[in-house]
Motif scaffolding. Structure first.
Motif, PDB file in Angstrom:
ATOM      1  N   THR A  69      38.738  29.187  40.865  1.00 60.79           N
ATOM      2  CA  THR A  69      38.225  28.683  42.071  1.00 60.79           C
ATOM      3  C   THR A  69      36.632  28.459  41.799  1.00 60.79           C
ATOM      4  OG1 THR A  69      39.863  29.269  43.404  1.00 60.79           O
ATOM      5  CG2 THR A  69      37.939  28.375  44.536  1.00 60.79           C
ATOM      6  N   CYS A 123      43.444  29.352  49.589  1.00 59.31           N
ATOM      7  CA  CYS A 123      41.927  29.656  49.372  1.00 59.31           C
ATOM      8  C   CYS A 123      41.284  29.140  50.857  1.00 59.31           C
ATOM      9  CB  CYS A 123      41.504  28.489  48.307  1.00 59.31           C
ATOM     10  SG  CYS A 123      39.839  28.434  48.061  1.00 59.31           S
ATOM     11  N   TRP A 159      46.544  35.229  44.806  1.00 60.88           N
ATOM     12  CA  TRP A 159      45.554  35.875  45.492  1.00 60.88           C
ATOM     13  C   TRP A 159      45.583  37.283  45.462  1.00 60.88           C
ATOM     14  CZ3 TRP A 159      40.913  33.594  46.100  1.00 60.88           C
ATOM     15  CH2 TRP A 159      40.902  32.223  46.013  1.00 60.88           C
TER      16      TRP A 159
END
Length: 501
Positions: free
Chosen positions: A355, A397, A452
């Motif tokens: 990201t 995200c 994540w």
């Protein structure tokens, strides 16, 4: 529905125009460059329309009009006579054409065509008159050799910028350009020497528009004048002024009633410097971003782009590509490196995700995901799996970073030497947070997919530096202090999230 497939019908009518179009498409990319446009002004029956301009670039609210004139400079014993004749044909005529084109666009934005028969309308809608920002660029050729001889002393042969000159003042001022239009509407004049430099150094649509806009702002400072020995000297001056806080190039503020004079040779010194060579090397990786955008642009223009969900919509395709093209050359370095890194991780069963937060657009993030196709999946099943994973990751995200307003996701198979299949998508979250039930579902699915994970997630801060060797000790101290604070803040945030999750 907007039709883009006819954009490639022209590449310029003369060799000079074709060269301009090639440069422009390389810098601005094909989806936003429209050569040889026409209007239906004065057209009767089957007659041809009137040429609007040699090249039009449309990007958001900014419109750039180009006029290209390659005119032979005919020598005369009186240099003022030779110059005046060339100036009228190469500069004055271009300026008037650009002024007329600007007026037409404001009055009749829906009467612009790709062909002289006025059958194929411009495939994009121009901005509203209240929002549009028009920049005028005249490209001239033919005088460089004579200018070099006139100025002597190893001059580059580029045209001087002298803003004390207005309209007819040019006739007795050889190889100097000020306000070509008597109303002081600025026309940027690039010659055969400076065109390549400007479009070579400011080779993204974002960087080029920023340069034009800031130059226009400075040149219109009340009472101030500028004497610059060529556009290349102004470009060199601009590139050496970078605001690290705002992360943008700038022209220093000019006091009212000031005369700004630059010395010749700045561009040559810059180009020979170690800093410049380092800048070029650092920029190389950034062109992967250009390749990724143009890959999809080609599909849009060919009509072969496909929607991941719902009906095909060229307007949405163009919007995503335009958002990606908004990134300047500096920010494209980290984006290009992310593409390269994602493409290099090619291990069976291993998914790579990165990201990147946009350096030029607050609230925007990019997600890069690559995953090899599992042996048990056919191509259709693999694409569905890949698209589902990156979409889930994008929602995760947003949960991690509430300030994110929009995400552009990019997914492809790793190990590609030549791109064959890339998925792009845009999610606009707006300001509203997820409702609790949906957020809990996303968290659970992310946990099941092992996304994540605090252990697997690595954090880093990337701060692009225009000239890598040209960094003061003070700037280095600021950079490392900010990086340490960033890492500390994110470490605390991770601890807090572990308690929540």
């Amino acid at each position: 529905m907007v039709e883009f497939s006819s954009v490639l019908t022209s590449s310029g009518n003369t060799e000079s125009e074709r060269y301009l179009v090639r440069l422009a498409k390389k810098a601005f990319l094909s989806l936003w460059s429209y050569p040889n446009l026409y209007t239906d002004e004065g057209r009767h029956g089957n007659g041809n329309g009137k040429e609007l301009c040699d090249l039009l670039v449309v990007f958001g609210n900014d419109v750039i009009l180009f006029s290209d004139k390659a005119c032979k400079f005919t020598a005369h014993e009186n240099i003022n006579v030779a110059w005046s004749r060339w100036y009228r044909r190469a500069v004055e005529k271009s300026a008037r054409q650009l002024s007329g084109a600007e007026s037409w666009i404001k009055r009749f934005p829906n009467k612009i065509y790709l062909d002289s028969n006025c059958k194929a309308p411009l495939p994009v809608k121009l901005p509203k008159e209240t929002d549009i920002r028009i920049h005028l660029v005249a490209v001239t050729r033919g005088a460089s050799e004579y200018a070099e001889s006139y100025w002597g002393g190893g001059s580059s042969g580029s045209l001087f910028i002298d803003t004390k000159l207005v309209g007819d003042d040019h006739k007795n001022s050889p190889f100097r350009i000020g306000w070509a239009l008597s109303n002081k509407r600025l026309v940027h004049v690039f010659d055969e020497t400076t065109l390549d430099i400007v479009l070579g150094e400011l080779d993204t649509i974002s960087d080029f528009i920023s340069y034009l806009t800031k130059k226009e702002e400075r040149f219109t400072t009340p009472g101030s004048d500028f004497l610059i020995p060529g556009e290349e000297e102004l470009v060199a001056f601009y590139l050496q002024h970078y605001d690290f806080r705002r992360e943008e190039y700038y022209f220093p503020v000019v006091p009212e009633d000031a005369l700004v004079v630059l010395q010749e040779g700045g561009w040559r010194r810059l180009k020979k410097s170690r800093q410049y060579q380092a800048r070029c090397e650092e920029n190389e990786i950034s062109y992967l971003w250009d390749t990724l955008i143009e890959f999809q642009n080609d599909h849009i223009l060919a009509g072969s782009a496909e929607a991941l969900i719902g009906d095909s919509n060229p307007v949405m395709y163009e919007r995503i590509m335009r958002m990606m093209a908004e990134e300047n050359r500096l920010s494209r370095r980290s984006l290009g490196e992310s593409i390269n890194r994602a493409n290099s991780i090619n291990e069976p069963g291993k998914r790579f995700t990165r990201t990147i937060f946009s350096a030029s657009r607050e609230g925007r993030a990019y997600i890069f995901m690559t995953m090899p196709r599992p042996e048990e999946c056919n191509q259709e099943e693999y694409l569905e799996l890949r698209r589902g994973d990156i979409l889930l990751y994008a929602y995760g995200c947003k949960l991690k970073f509430e300030k994110i307003k929009e995400i552009i996701g990019i997914a492809f198979a790793p190990g590609q030497e030549i791109l064959t299949s890339v998925d792009y998508f845009l999610i606009n979250f707006g300001e509203a947070p997820f409702d609790e039930e949906f957020a809990d579902e996303v968290k659970q699915r992310i946990s099941d997919a092992e996304m994540w994970s605090p252990i697997a997630t690595k954090w880093s801060s990337i701060r692009p530096i225009p000239f890598p060797y040209n960094v003061t000790i003070f700037e280095k101290i600021i950079f490392w202090t900010r990086l340490s604070l960033y890492r500390c803040r994110n470490y605390v945030s991770q601890l807090m999230r572990r308690l929540k999750w």
